[in-house]
Design a protein around this motif. Sequence first.
Motif, PDB file in Angstrom:
ATOM      1  N   ILE A 130       0.831  -1.203   0.000  1.00 33.03           N
ATOM      2  CA  ILE A 130       0.000   0.000   0.000  1.00 33.03           C
ATOM      3  C   ILE A 130       0.867   1.254   0.000  1.00 33.03           C
ATOM      4  N   SER A 131       2.014   1.226   0.712  1.00 31.89           N
ATOM      5  CA  SER A 131       2.908   2.395   0.751  1.00 31.89           C
ATOM      6  C   SER A 131       3.457   2.709  -0.630  1.00 31.89           C
ATOM      7  N   CYS A 132       3.863   1.697  -1.374  1.00 32.20           N
ATOM      8  CA  CYS A 132       4.371   1.908  -2.732  1.00 32.20           C
ATOM      9  C   CYS A 132       3.289   2.463  -3.644  1.00 32.20           C
ATOM     10  N   ILE A 133       2.099   1.931  -3.524  1.00 30.64           N
ATOM     11  CA  ILE A 133       0.995   2.434  -4.355  1.00 30.64           C
ATOM     12  C   ILE A 133       0.655   3.867  -3.974  1.00 30.64           C
ATOM     13  N   LEU A 134       0.777   4.205  -2.675  1.00 30.57           N
ATOM     14  CA  LEU A 134       0.542   5.570  -2.226  1.00 30.57           C
ATOM     15  C   LEU A 134       1.527   6.538  -2.875  1.00 30.57           C
ATOM     16  N   MET A 135       2.789   6.136  -2.949  1.00 24.10           N
ATOM     17  CA  MET A 135       3.783   6.996  -3.596  1.00 24.10           C
ATOM     18  C   MET A 135       3.494   7.161  -5.092  1.00 24.10           C
ATOM     19  N   LYS A 136       3.024   6.102  -5.730  1.00 20.99           N
ATOM     20  CA  LYS A 136       2.664   6.203  -7.148  1.00 20.99           C
ATOM     21  C   LYS A 136       1.516   7.188  -7.343  1.00 20.99           C
ATOM     22  N   SER A 137       0.549   7.153  -6.433  1.00 21.36           N
ATOM     23  CA  SER A 137      -0.577   8.085  -6.543  1.00 21.36           C
ATOM     24  C   SER A 137      -0.114   9.524  -6.387  1.00 21.36           C
TER      25      SER A 137
ATOM     26  N   GLU B 105      -5.414   9.336 -19.768  1.00 24.24           N
ATOM     27  CA  GLU B 105      -6.055   8.041 -19.558  1.00 24.24           C
ATOM     28  C   GLU B 105      -5.123   6.850 -19.768  1.00 24.24           C
ATOM     29  N   ASN B 106      -4.361   6.837 -20.874  1.00 16.81           N
ATOM     30  CA  ASN B 106      -3.598   5.646 -21.211  1.00 16.81           C
ATOM     31  C   ASN B 106      -2.518   5.313 -20.188  1.00 16.81           C
ATOM     32  N   TYR B 107      -1.979   6.380 -19.524  1.00 14.20           N
ATOM     33  CA  TYR B 107      -0.883   6.146 -18.586  1.00 14.20           C
ATOM     34  C   TYR B 107      -1.258   6.536 -17.162  1.00 14.20           C
ATOM     35  N   ASN B 108      -2.510   6.745 -16.943  1.00 15.06           N
ATOM     36  CA  ASN B 108      -2.962   7.167 -15.622  1.00 15.06           C
ATOM     37  C   ASN B 108      -3.474   5.962 -14.844  1.00 15.06           C
ATOM     38  N   GLU B 109      -2.807   5.624 -13.740  1.00 12.69           N
ATOM     39  CA  GLU B 109      -3.193   4.499 -12.899  1.00 12.69           C
ATOM     40  C   GLU B 109      -4.174   4.898 -11.809  1.00 12.69           C
ATOM     41  N   ALA B 110      -4.459   6.186 -11.690  1.00 14.40           N
ATOM     42  CA  ALA B 110      -5.196   6.664 -10.528  1.00 14.40           C
ATOM     43  C   ALA B 110      -6.565   6.023 -10.406  1.00 14.40           C
ATOM     44  N   LYS B 111      -7.299   5.982 -11.517  1.00  9.61           N
ATOM     45  CA  LYS B 111      -8.653   5.430 -11.395  1.00  9.61           C
ATOM     46  C   LYS B 111      -8.636   3.929 -11.097  1.00  9.61           C
ATOM     47  N   PHE B 112      -7.607   3.212 -11.600  1.00 12.46           N
ATOM     48  CA  PHE B 112      -7.522   1.784 -11.294  1.00 12.46           C
ATOM     49  C   PHE B 112      -7.099   1.566  -9.848  1.00 12.46           C
ATOM     50  N   ILE B 113      -6.225   2.432  -9.347  1.00 11.43           N
ATOM     51  CA  ILE B 113      -5.875   2.354  -7.925  1.00 11.43           C
ATOM     52  C   ILE B 113      -7.115   2.620  -7.076  1.00 11.43           C
ATOM     53  N   THR B 114      -7.943   3.573  -7.526  1.00 11.15           N
ATOM     54  CA  THR B 114      -9.194   3.860  -6.813  1.00 11.15           C
ATOM     55  C   THR B 114     -10.053   2.608  -6.718  1.00 11.15           C
ATOM     56  N   PHE B 115     -10.204   1.892  -7.853  1.00  6.85           N
ATOM     57  CA  PHE B 115     -11.001   0.666  -7.842  1.00  6.85           C
ATOM     58  C   PHE B 115     -10.379  -0.386  -6.937  1.00  6.85           C
ATOM     59  N   GLY B 116      -9.054  -0.507  -6.975  1.00  7.32           N
ATOM     60  CA  GLY B 116      -8.380  -1.482  -6.124  1.00  7.32           C
ATOM     61  C   GLY B 116      -8.606  -1.212  -4.650  1.00  7.32           C
ATOM     62  N   MET B 117      -8.548   0.056  -4.270  1.00  8.35           N
ATOM     63  CA  MET B 117      -8.794   0.394  -2.873  1.00  8.35           C
ATOM     64  C   MET B 117     -10.251   0.134  -2.482  1.00  8.35           C
ATOM     65  N   LEU B 118     -11.168   0.390  -3.415  1.00  9.80           N
ATOM     66  CA  LEU B 118     -12.573   0.111  -3.141  1.00  9.80           C
ATOM     67  C   LEU B 118     -12.797  -1.376  -2.884  1.00  9.80           C
ATOM     68  N   ILE B 119     -12.163  -2.223  -3.698  1.00  9.04           N
ATOM     69  CA  ILE B 119     -12.281  -3.675  -3.491  1.00  9.04           C
ATOM     70  C   ILE B 119     -11.733  -4.050  -2.121  1.00  9.04           C
ATOM     71  N   TYR B 120     -10.602  -3.438  -1.760  1.00  9.45           N
ATOM     72  CA  TYR B 120     -10.010  -3.713  -0.443  1.00  9.45           C
ATOM     73  C   TYR B 120     -10.979  -3.351   0.681  1.00  9.45           C
ATOM     74  N   PHE B 121     -11.578  -2.142   0.583  1.00  9.78           N
ATOM     75  CA  PHE B 121     -12.490  -1.721   1.648  1.00  9.78           C
ATOM     76  C   PHE B 121     -13.711  -2.626   1.736  1.00  9.78           C
ATOM     77  N   ILE B 122     -14.289  -2.971   0.583  1.00 15.74           N
ATOM     78  CA  ILE B 122     -15.479  -3.835   0.587  1.00 15.74           C
ATOM     79  C   ILE B 122     -15.162  -5.193   1.208  1.00 15.74           C
ATOM     80  N   ALA B 123     -14.007  -5.755   0.823  1.00 12.58           N
ATOM     81  CA  ALA B 123     -13.630  -7.074   1.341  1.00 12.58           C
ATOM     82  C   ALA B 123     -13.444  -7.058   2.844  1.00 12.58           C
ATOM     83  N   TRP B 124     -12.731  -6.064   3.357  1.00  8.92           N
ATOM     84  CA  TRP B 124     -12.432  -6.062   4.793  1.00  8.92           C
ATOM     85  C   TRP B 124     -13.605  -5.588   5.641  1.00  8.92           C
ATOM     86  N   ILE B 125     -14.456  -4.729   5.075  1.00 12.17           N
ATOM     87  CA  ILE B 125     -15.662  -4.360   5.821  1.00 12.17           C
ATOM     88  C   ILE B 125     -16.569  -5.580   5.971  1.00 12.17           C
ATOM     89  N   THR B 126     -16.631  -6.403   4.915  1.00 12.86           N
ATOM     90  CA  THR B 126     -17.410  -7.642   4.991  1.00 12.86           C
ATOM     91  C   THR B 126     -16.761  -8.637   5.943  1.00 12.86           C
TER      92      THR B 126
END
Length: 928
Positions: free
Chosen positions: A674-681, A778-799
């Motif tokens: 998560i720290s590495c992905i945070l730096m990428k963001s 869009e082609n080189y922007n990871e931000a929206k995919f990181i957003t989706f990845g974090m959403l999946i993380y939150f949904i999984a752990w909240i459940t």
Amino acid sequence: MALLIILITCFVIFLVTSQPCQTPDDFVAATSPGHIMIGGLFAIHEKMLSSEDYPRRPEIQKCVGFDISIFLHTLAMIHSIEMINNSTLLSGVKLGYEIYDTCTDVTVAMAATLRFLSKFNCSREIVELKCDYSSYMPRVKAVIGAGYSEITMAVSRMLNLQLMPQVSYESTAEILSDKIRFPSFLRTVPSDFYQTKAMVHLIQKSGWNWIGIITTDDDYGRLALNTFAIQTSANNVCIAFKEVLPAFLSDDTIEVRINQTLEKIIAGAQVNVIVVFLRQFHVFNLFNRAIQRNINKTWIASDIWSTATKITTIPNIKRIGQVVGFTFRRGNMSSFHAFLQSLPVFPSDNNKPLNEYTTLLSACAYVKDSDLSQCISNHSQGTLAYKANEDIERNFSLRNDFLWDYTEPGFVHSIQLAVFALGYAIRDLCHARDCQNSNAFQPWELLDVLKNVTFTDGGNSFHFDDHGDMNTGYDVVLWKEISGHMTITKLAQYDLKSDVFIVADQETKNEFRNLKQVQSKCSKECRPGQMKKTTRSQHICCYECVNCPENHYSNQTDMDRCLLCNNETHWAPVGSTMCFEKEVEYLNWNDSLAILLLALSLLGIMLVLAIGIIFTRNLNTPVVKSSGGLTVCCVILLCHFLNFANTGFFIGEPQDFTCKTRQTLFGVSFTLCISCILMKSLKILLAFSFDPKLQNFLKCLYKPIPIIFACTGIQVVICTLWLILAAPTVEENVSFPRVIILECEEGSILAFGTMLAYIAILAFICFIFAFKGRKLPENYNEAKFITFGMLIYFIAWITFIPVYATTFGKHLPAVEIIVILISNYGILCCTFFPKCYVILCKQETNTKSAFLKMIYSYSSHSAGSLAMSHVSLDSSNSNIPMTNPSSGHKSAVWQTSKDLQARAFAHICRENATRASKTLPRKRISSI
């Protein structure tokens, strides 16, 4: 006549079986032409002859096992139709018939039904498929039969298609009263609801409360059993055992099941009354073996066999005990008796059953009357050859009374009522129609009239009720030996409406009293594993022994209470005589769920390796460089690898080492990821943001290596304190009744929650930064995919939190494994799959020129937006008039706008170059 006798003598040796079906006409057992045709279905033979266990070809086999009583049923139908034709009921209209032998087989009966439904007066035997059969003219107008409820149900469902009336004389299954499922079915007998009710009344009146029941494994038997069980439960009568025999003689297991049933009867010494819902051939075989085993009981016979001569003439039948039965009300039998006396010696080919009977009778010419039935049965099995008797005419006349002895008055009367009901309904329908024309009416029209028809016979009025039943009532009969022969005497009448037995005379009342001499009540010793229950159980008719409850045992007979096992280390099943040590369980390697989770983990590891190879081979492409370079990608992939591999520590026998390692490894590796992905963001947002305030903040914040080490170091400290102060340990969970669960006790829920909460905080910060950069190139922007990845993380752990808190047992570790896999897969896929897709499938966009073009397009758009905002601000503070650009005159404002746009674009490019020099690799800046 002499010539015919000579011709018959010429048949030296032959087999008596029904001939195989070559054409549809060969399929017909008996037929007679008429203006209005009535179909008939009778099980004249007991089974189909087959050398195989199950059919291998779609063909109708030979039928064997000539049943005299059912043959008499066909004669009763023929006689009843002839009575109508010879009367003035249908003046000028003749009833014809087509009778088919079902061979006691549903498939054969359905084949006959198909012919009933085939189109009338058609050169080909076809059944048309239509949406509306209102004008369809089938081969017959109505069907009499079938006898057995299982066959009747199958036939009725087919006849429902054309709403062709079906009137049964024997099928008593209660479900047939359901007019939603069987709208075209009617019957001239009561349903089994009344028969079972009468039986239970008789049982209760006789003082019995502990009985057995034997049925067949078909719709008739199962439904009768269910209805009878309901009736007994409501009247404080207990069923000691329920035995179910195969429905058909062709079943190879029937002999074994009969022997098992007899063993059950012998074992149930306290059960002296047995209710039998079986067909005649079942009872015949059952009683023959019961006689051999000297079983003496009181048998309550159902209407299907209570008056069967085939059974009453079994040698030594009196040894089976007492038989009390229920049969349908009988009518005047004198006309049918005369009909049997006048049967032709040499019948025509239009009546194959009569031909077969005549031939069988000839084969058994020199057999005693008492053995005649068995002789006919043996010869009709299709396995015995014999010589024909030349004096067939004399033999037939001498055996005139044989058929009369086998006549069952209740069934004959029911068949007569069925035919008479159709005759009166046809009369009512033909008042305004020319019924000499076969197309005068359709079957569904006859059904409407038949439901409401009322007629008289023998001074009694008959009609069908709302369920299509003709509730004629029952006669109670008793088998008595008179002059060495078993005879059937009427004991009483049963009135359906008032639920009472009507006894005629004092002698009959005495017979009723004698029934009470038979004792059939419940009482037994409690064996080890049971205890005496002083209150009444499910068998309210008697005190009973109950099994010891779970975790209790008894090791002696007749114990008042069961002893308790040590719940922590031992357990006992229900009804146990001893305690057993609890088995130790955990999420084993060979558990199916564990195997599935391991497979998913291995798949994740393979994906990580595959992504690493793809990125390594495309090291110098813009996509890989824009992802932070190979070093950052490798660190993230390593974290994913460790998380996938970590699932192995959750499976297998828990050890102190695995308990401590699995949570620590997960917490540290996931935090590093998560720290590495945070730096990428942060880097993405810093590279393409034009807000000066945000730029200054991000410049101060963006320190990649220190931040990664700091974020990961905090998690290391949390996990270290956890291991020092309250480390996870192996614990035995003894709260389960039968097993001990070996599991990891987390030591401190606070520490475990702190570790997860810290990861969640980092993920939330990462989500915020990624969300702000979601609209960047869009082609080189990871931000929206990181957003989706974090959403999946939150949904999984909240459940995970409520599921983990409410899950118990050996599969508890699997819950955390599943959440880890979901989080890992979600972040891995969202972070790397889009990049892999561009690398592998959209290589034209993974070039320096395409990258520069995208940067220029985004910068031009941003510059235009900035310029327009300046123009808007300037125009609000100046007095320069605005004109329409389309007028051909350019105003000063439009010129100013273009200048501002150019200046803004230059400013943005300079800022981006400066920023890129600090954040992007030097080779990338030089290429831009």
